[in-house]
Write an enzyme that holds these catalytic residues in place. Structure first.
Site, PDB file in Angstrom:
ATOM      1  N   ARG A  93     -30.417 -48.105   6.926  1.00  0.00           N
ATOM      2  CA  ARG A  93     -31.000 -46.785   7.457  1.00  0.00           C
ATOM      3  C   ARG A  93     -29.873 -45.610   6.911  1.00  0.00           C
ATOM      4  O   ARG A  93     -30.221 -44.605   6.449  1.00  0.00           O
ATOM      5  CB  ARG A  93     -31.361 -46.815   8.603  1.00  0.00           C
ATOM      6  N   ASP A  95     -40.403 -27.534  -4.992  1.00  0.00           N
ATOM      7  CA  ASP A  95     -40.742 -28.842  -5.174  1.00  0.00           C
ATOM      8  C   ASP A  95     -41.009 -28.945  -6.610  1.00  0.00           C
ATOM      9  O   ASP A  95     -42.003 -28.277  -7.225  1.00  0.00           O
ATOM     10  CB  ASP A  95     -42.243 -28.911  -4.332  1.00  0.00           C
ATOM     11  N   TYR A 145     -49.011 -28.487  -2.258  1.00  0.00           N
ATOM     12  CA  TYR A 145     -49.498 -30.084  -2.248  1.00  0.00           C
ATOM     13  C   TYR A 145     -50.321 -30.081  -0.865  1.00  0.00           C
ATOM     14  O   TYR A 145     -49.676 -29.422   0.212  1.00  0.00           O
ATOM     15  CB  TYR A 145     -48.533 -30.927  -2.286  1.00  0.00           C
ATOM     16  N   LYS A 156     -44.464 -40.207  -8.354  1.00  0.00           N
ATOM     17  CA  LYS A 156     -45.177 -39.664  -9.345  1.00  0.00           C
ATOM     18  C   LYS A 156     -44.603 -39.998 -10.780  1.00  0.00           C
ATOM     19  O   LYS A 156     -44.447 -41.015 -10.887  1.00  0.00           O
ATOM     20  CB  LYS A 156     -45.511 -38.314  -9.147  1.00  0.00           C
TER      21      LYS A 156
HETATM   22  C1  PLP Z   1     -47.492 -36.425  -4.180  1.00  0.00           C
HETATM   23  C2  PLP Z   1     -46.700 -35.137  -3.830  1.00  0.00           C
HETATM   24  C3  PLP Z   1     -46.027 -34.787  -2.664  1.00  0.00           C
HETATM   25  C4  PLP Z   1     -45.806 -35.966  -1.570  1.00  0.00           C
HETATM   26  O1  PLP Z   1     -45.106 -37.055  -2.166  1.00  0.00           O
HETATM   27  P1  PLP Z   1     -45.609 -38.480  -1.526  1.00  0.00           P
HETATM   28  O2  PLP Z   1     -44.522 -39.505  -2.508  1.00  0.00           O
HETATM   29  O3  PLP Z   1     -46.886 -38.788  -1.912  1.00  0.00           O
HETATM   30  O4  PLP Z   1     -45.207 -38.321  -0.139  1.00  0.00           O
HETATM   31  C5  PLP Z   1     -45.439 -33.498  -2.622  1.00  0.00           C
HETATM   32  N1  PLP Z   1     -45.483 -32.706  -3.490  1.00  0.00           N
HETATM   33  C6  PLP Z   1     -46.208 -32.738  -4.612  1.00  0.00           C
HETATM   34  C7  PLP Z   1     -46.316 -31.436  -5.705  1.00  0.00           C
HETATM   35  C8  PLP Z   1     -46.919 -33.921  -5.051  1.00  0.00           C
HETATM   36  O5  PLP Z   1     -47.720 -34.224  -6.088  1.00  0.00           O
END
Ligand code: PLP
Length: 392
Positions: A55, A182, A110, A207
Site C-alpha cells: 500500500r 484533468d 466528468y 483510458k
Molecule cells: C474516466 C474519467 C475519470 C475517472 O477515471 P476512472 O479511472 O474511471 O476512475 C476522470 N476524468 C475523466 C476526464 C475521465 O474520462
C-alpha cells in the site's frame, strides 16, 4: 532439493538464474523482506532504495508513475499512481484542501468529479462552484477570499469545448490558488498542463494511457515536492493504492501510447469529415474543424491536435440514436473511451443521465447525441461501418 518449495523461507529467486527477465516482472507481494530493523529504517527513510508494504508503494506502480511523469514533463519519480482516476481526483481534494476551502470547477467535468463537487465536498465542509471554463472571466468572477483551487478539464466530454487554459492559469496565479488540470481527454500527446501553468495534473490511466480497457488506474503529480509528498501520503493513508497487476498491464499499454494516440487521432479526423456527408447527421463536433466554437483555441493551445473523440448529433432523438447504435454493430456500445477499438457512447443514457433533459439541452446534448471514442482500426473499415449504419 528435497525441501518443500512452499517452505516458510520464501526465496526471491527460486530459480537462482544468472539471467534476468526481459520484461518487468509482476510483483504482487503485499510486503517486502528486509534483513533487520536498521535496513528497514533505511528503506522507510529513503536512505536505501526499496519497498516495505505494497500500500505504501510497489515496483509495478513505480514503473507506471515514472513513464507518465516523464510524458507530462514532471520531476522524475514525483507522481503517484492510484487505484482509479477518481482516486487520483479524490487524493487532490483530500490531500491539498483544508476545511472551509472553496473550489471552483468546470461545469462540464466528468460526471463523478461533478458529483464530488456537488454532493461529497459540500457534505465534508468544502464550498464549491461550477462555471463555464471556456470563459476565464466567469472563472475569475467565481473566486472568493477562501478559494483554494480551480479544477478544469482541457477538452470537455462530450461537447469537446476547449477550456481557456492560459487565461485560467493567469486567474489562478493572480489569486494564488491551486490550478488542477484533468488531462485524461487530451493526454500529454496533445497537451502538457505543467508547461501551461498547472500546479497539479490528474489522469484516468484507465483510458488512453493504458489503452486496452483492461485496467482501472489513475495518476496524479504536482509541481512542488511538498505537494507531491502530501498527495503521496494521502494515497497511502486513504488506501487509494493501485493493484500491481493493473500497473503491470498499464506499463505494457504505455509502450504503444504515442502510436495508438496518433493512429486514433488520424482516424478521428477522417471520421469527423466522413460523418458530415452522411444521412441523418445534423452536426459533427470535432475541435479542429472550422465550424467548432473553440477552433482557434484548439489550434493555438493543442497545436492543432483534435484528439481521439468525435461527437455528432443525429436528427431525431432517442429512437434514432438507439437505431444507430444497433446498426453500427460490430462497433461496441460501451461507456468508456481510449480503447484500441472504436467505442460508441450515448451521453443521454450514460455519462449525462443524471442531468435533466433541460440541463442536457443547455449543453447541446440532445437524445440523438452520439460520442465516438475512435480506435486504431483500419480507417476504411470504420468509414464503411458508419456509412452502412446511417443508411448509405
Ligand atoms: C474516466 C474519467 C475519470 C475517472 O477515471 P476512472 O479511472 O474511471 O476512475 C476522470 N476524468 C475523466 C476526464 C475521465 O474520462
Amino acid at each position: 532439493v528435497s525441501e518443500d518449495p512452499r517452505s516458510i523461507v520464501r526465496r526471491s529467486d527460486p530459480s537462482r538464474s544468472v539471467s534476468r527477465p526481459l520484461t518487468t516482472p509482476l510483483q504482487p507481494s503485499a510486503a517486502y523482506v528486509t534483513t533487520d530493523p536498521d535496513q528497514l529504517d533505511d528503506v522507510y527513510e529513503g536512505r536505501e532504495p526499496g519497498f516495505t508494504y505494497a500500500r505504501e508503494g510497489h515496483p509495478n506502480a513505480v514503473a507506471v508513475a515514472q513513464t507518465i511523469g516523464w510524458l507530462e514533463g514532471a520531476d522524475d519519480g514525483s507522481g503517484v499512481v492510484t487505484g482509479s482516476g477518481m482516486a487520483a481526483t479524490g487524493a487532490v481534494f483530500l490531500g491539498l484542501l483544508d476545511r472551509g476551502d472553496h473550489v471552483v470547477g468546470g461545469d462540464q467535468l466528468y460526471g463523478r468529479t461533478r458529483r464530488l463537487l456537488d454532493v461529497d465536498l459540500p457534505r465534508m465542509g468544502f464550498a464549491t462552484s461550477t462555471v463555464d471554463t471556456t470563459d476565464a472571466a466567469k472563472v475569475a468572477a467565481a473566486i472568493r477570499p477562501e478559494t483554494r483551487m480551480i479544477l478544469v478539464e482541457v477538452v470537455a466530454n462530450p461537447t469537446l469545448r476547449v477550456a481557456d487554459i492560459p487565461a485560467i492559469a493567469e486567474v489562478a496565479r493572480r489569486h494564488d490558488v491551486l490550478f488542477v488540470v484533468d488531462n485524461t481527454f487530451t493526454t500529454p500527446r496533445a497537451f502538457r498542463p505543467l508547461e501551461h501553468g498547472a500546479d497539479v495534473v490528474v489522469h484516468s490511466v484507465t483510458k488512453m494511457l493504458a489503452g486496452h480497457s483492461d485496467v482501472t488506474l489513475g495518476f496524479v503529480v504536482a509541481n512542488t515536492a511538498e505537494r507531491n509528498d502530501a498527495l503521496r501520503q494521502t494515497v497511502v493513508t486513504w488506501g487509494l493504492t493501485p493493484s500491481p497487476f493493473d500497473c503491470w498491464l498499464a506499463e505494457r499499454g504505455l509502450h504503444t501510447f504515442e502510436l495508438r494516440y496518433d493512429r486514433a487521432e488520424a482516424n478521428a479526423v477522417l471520421l469527423a469529415d466522413h460523418l458530415v456527408g452522411l444521412r441523418g447527421v445534423e452536426a459533427v463536433i470535432y475541435p479542429t474543424r472550422s465550424d467548432h466554437p473553440d477552433h482557434d483555441r484548439a489550434e493555438s493551445l493543442l497545436g492543432g491536435r483534435g484528439g481521439t473523440i468525435v461527437s455528432f448529433r443525429l436528427e431525431g432523438g432517442w429512437d434514432e440514436a438507439a437505431a444507430f447504435v444497433r446498426a453500427a454493430s460490430p462497433l461496441s456500445f460501451a461507456p468508456t473511451l481510449g480503447d484500441v477499438s472504436t467505442l460508441i457512447s450515448h451521453p443521454a443514457s450514460s455519462s449525462h443521465r443524471g442531468l435533466t433533459p433541460d440541463q442536457r439541452r443547455a449543453l447541446g446534448i440532445t437524445d440523438g447525441f452520439i460520442r465516438l471514442s475512435v480506435g486504431i482500426e483500419d480507417p476504411d473499415l470504420l468509414t464503411s461501418i458508419l456509412t452502412r449504419a446511417l443508411g448509405g
